[in-house]
Structures are given as structure tokens and as C-alpha cells.
Design an enzyme around this catalytic site. Structure first.
Site, short mmCIF file in Angstrom:
data_model
loop_
_atom_site.label_atom_id
_atom_site.label_comp_id
_atom_site.label_asym_id
_atom_site.label_seq_id
_atom_site.Cartn_x
_atom_site.Cartn_y
_atom_site.Cartn_z
N ASP A 61 0.70 -1.23 -0.01
CA ASP A 61 -0.04 -0.19 -0.06
C ASP A 61 0.88 1.12 -0.05
O ASP A 61 2.10 1.09 0.47
CB ASP A 61 -0.90 -0.09 1.21
CG ASP A 61 -2.11 -0.92 1.10
OD1 ASP A 61 -2.40 -1.35 0.07
OD2 ASP A 61 -2.72 -0.98 2.35
N LYS A 83 -3.54 3.20 -2.54
CA LYS A 83 -4.81 3.84 -2.80
C LYS A 83 -4.81 4.84 -1.92
O LYS A 83 -4.67 4.97 -0.84
CB LYS A 83 -6.08 2.80 -2.61
CG LYS A 83 -5.97 1.72 -3.65
CD LYS A 83 -7.10 0.84 -2.90
CE LYS A 83 -8.54 1.33 -3.49
NZ LYS A 83 -8.69 1.47 -4.78
N MET A 198 -9.68 7.90 7.86
CA MET A 198 -9.98 8.59 6.63
C MET A 198 -10.93 9.76 6.69
O MET A 198 -11.83 9.57 5.75
CB MET A 198 -10.04 7.59 5.46
CG MET A 198 -8.97 6.49 5.24
SD MET A 198 -9.25 5.07 4.29
CE MET A 198 -10.32 4.17 5.43
#
Length: 279
Positions: A61, A83, A198
Site C-alpha cells: 500500500d 490507494k 480517513m
């Protein structure tokens, strides 16, 4: 048995003693989904380090530390599959297909994911894709940033004098927008402490929904950016003032509730402890 194991490990000192440990075999054609932890390389598990040493391919990641990737075996191929919200990123379906393809080619594939694979890391989706394709896999949990990042900021996610429950939620859905299936009224009333992953981009909107559902504007709110890393920073405010926050660094964890009140006494990660970069 304990004495026998001690005698095995004592033949070598330090980390070399782990050579005597009987780690599980990382078979060709298998995929290990490993949690890399919240950022600091030192928080990787022993199984995670074993997988890094054995893997033929490491698919990682965006938030996996370069220091950690440097621990991979000398012949390992390093593949980026990060991502990041609001930026061009590989599609999840393509990442899953990549893992299947690499395994079918006989590689030992390490899927290295920030935090914990099953805590908002889409590890469940990837594991299902592997299972449906008949690929052997192993899950190696990691320290979630919602736990480790807060711990490094001196914020206990639970404390018996403050809360007996905690809610973990994601601040955006697969489109990058505010999650539409979250019952914000229920969330606001369900637990004294809410930990959000997030959530920085939608923080003013989220705060507004929690306030509209009855949360106290004076509720404590803390934003821990780059948790466990040398450049970790913490911003503290209240839920009512969250809408005025600007230029918050990401990645970040947001925590709402009384537990950040312990930070002045528990803020242990002092600048002189950050110099080695390991954690």
C-alpha cells in the site's frame, strides 16, 4: 518444554535467536495478507518480518514505510498498489486479480497493507477473491492505526474512568464521498468515544452530523497525523470547532470523546525518541 525452547534461543543473541524459531512455511503459489502496522517499522509482527524475508513479490500500500520495504529479501520484487483518496489509484478489483495472477505463476506473494488488513483495509475483499480463485492464503493481523497511532499520541482508546465502549468508522466510502449508509444519529449516541479513519476531508460535515444528532459541541476532538512516525503531529480542539480546522496533515486518525484528556500526562513519544525512525 519451556526450558528446551530457551536453550534453543540462547545459542544466539538478539534477533539472530529467532533463527531457531519454527516459522510457518511460506509456500510457492500462496498469498500472505500482512498488516504492516500504523507506520513505524518496529511495529511489524514477527510473522510479518518472516514474510518479508521469504516473499518473491511484495505488493504494498501507499502508507507502508520505505524503511519497512527495505527489510524485504534481496531478490524480492516490490510492487506498488497504493490507494489514496482523491488521487488516481489502482482499482480494488485489479489489485485482487494481480494477487491471484502472481500466485498462479508460482510466486510467494506478500500483500503488505498499512494498519490491519481487516480494519478498513479491504483485506476481506482480497481474501475472498483469493478463496474464490482457490489460492492458499494466510492472514497476519497488524496493529491498527486506530489503536497504535492513538497510543503513540498518548491517547488510550479506552479507559475505565472514561468509556466502556468505542466505535470505529471510516470517514469515506469507496467513491471517496461521505458514507451514506452510516446512521449518524445512532453513532452519536452509541459510544462516548468515536475513532475515525480517513475522515479529514469530510470532518466538517461529519462533525455537523454528530452535533445535529445531539453530541455536545464541547466534546474533545483530536487529530493524530502521521502517527508513530518521526513527523507525528497532534491537533486538539472540540467537536464544535472541528469545522474551522484547516491544513490537517494526512494520513490521520480522528478521535472524538473524553480519552484525549489523558494526553497531557501520557504524551510519551518525545522528540528524542523519534530519532531512530524504527518506532
Amino acid at each position: 518444554m519451556l526450558d528446551r525452547l530457551k536453550s534453543l534461543f540462547r545459542r544466539r543473541a538478539g534477533f539472530a535467536a529467532l533463527d531457531a524459531a519454527q516459522f510457518p512455511r511460506f509456500e510457492a503459489g500462496a498469498v500472505w495478507l500482512v498488516g504492516a502496522g500504523p507506520g513505524a517499522p518496529g511495529l511489524l509482527s514477527l510473522l510479518g518480518y518472516h514474510a518479508l524475508q521469504q516473499a518473491d513479490v511484495v505488493v504494498h500500500d501507499a502508507l507502508v514505510s520505505p524503511r519497512l520495504l527495505a527489510m524485504a529479501g534481496p531478490r524480492a520484487e516490490i510492487v506498488f498498489a497504493g490507494k489514496r483518496g482523491g488521487r488516481p489509484s489502482p482499482q480494488q478489483a485489479d489489485i485482487s486479480l494481480k494477487l491471484v495472477d502472481l500466485a498462479r505463476r508460482g510466486h510467494r506473494v506478500l500483500r503488505l497493507k498499512g494498519g490491519d488488513p481487516f480494519m478498513f483495509g479491504r483485506g476481506g475483499e482480497e481474501a475472498l477473491a483469493l478463496a474464490e480463485a482457490g489460492i492458499s492464503f494466510r492472514i497476519v493481523p497488524g496493529i491498527s492505526s486506530g489503536l497504535g497511532g492513538l497510543a503513540y499520541a498518548g491517547i488510550p482508546v479506552t479507559h475505565r474512568d472514561a468509556n466502556q465502549t468505542v466505535i470505529f468508522l471510516t470517514g469515506h466510502d469507496e467513491t471517496g464521498g461521505l458514507p451514506q449508509v452510516v446512521d449518524w444519529t445512532a453513532i452519536a449516541k452509541a459510544a462516548p468515544v468515536i475513532v475515525m479513519f480517513m475522515a479529514v476531508r469530510h470532518l466538517p460535515n461529519i462533525a455537523g452530523k454528530l452535533l445535529a444528532a445531539g453530541r455536545d459541541p464541547a466534546d474533545r476532538l483530536a487529530v493524530v497525523s502521521n502517527g508513530t512516525l518521526p513527523d507525528q503531529s497532534v491537533v486538539e480542539t472540540t467537536l464544535g470547532a472541528a469545522g474551522s480546522l484547516a491544513d490537517l496533515e494526512t494520513p490521520a486518525i480522528v478521535v472524538v470523546g473524553p480519552v484525549s484528556a489523558y494526553r497531557p500526562l501520557l504524551d510519551w513519544y518525545a522528540p528524542d525518541l523519534r530519532e531512530n525512525g524504527i518506532g
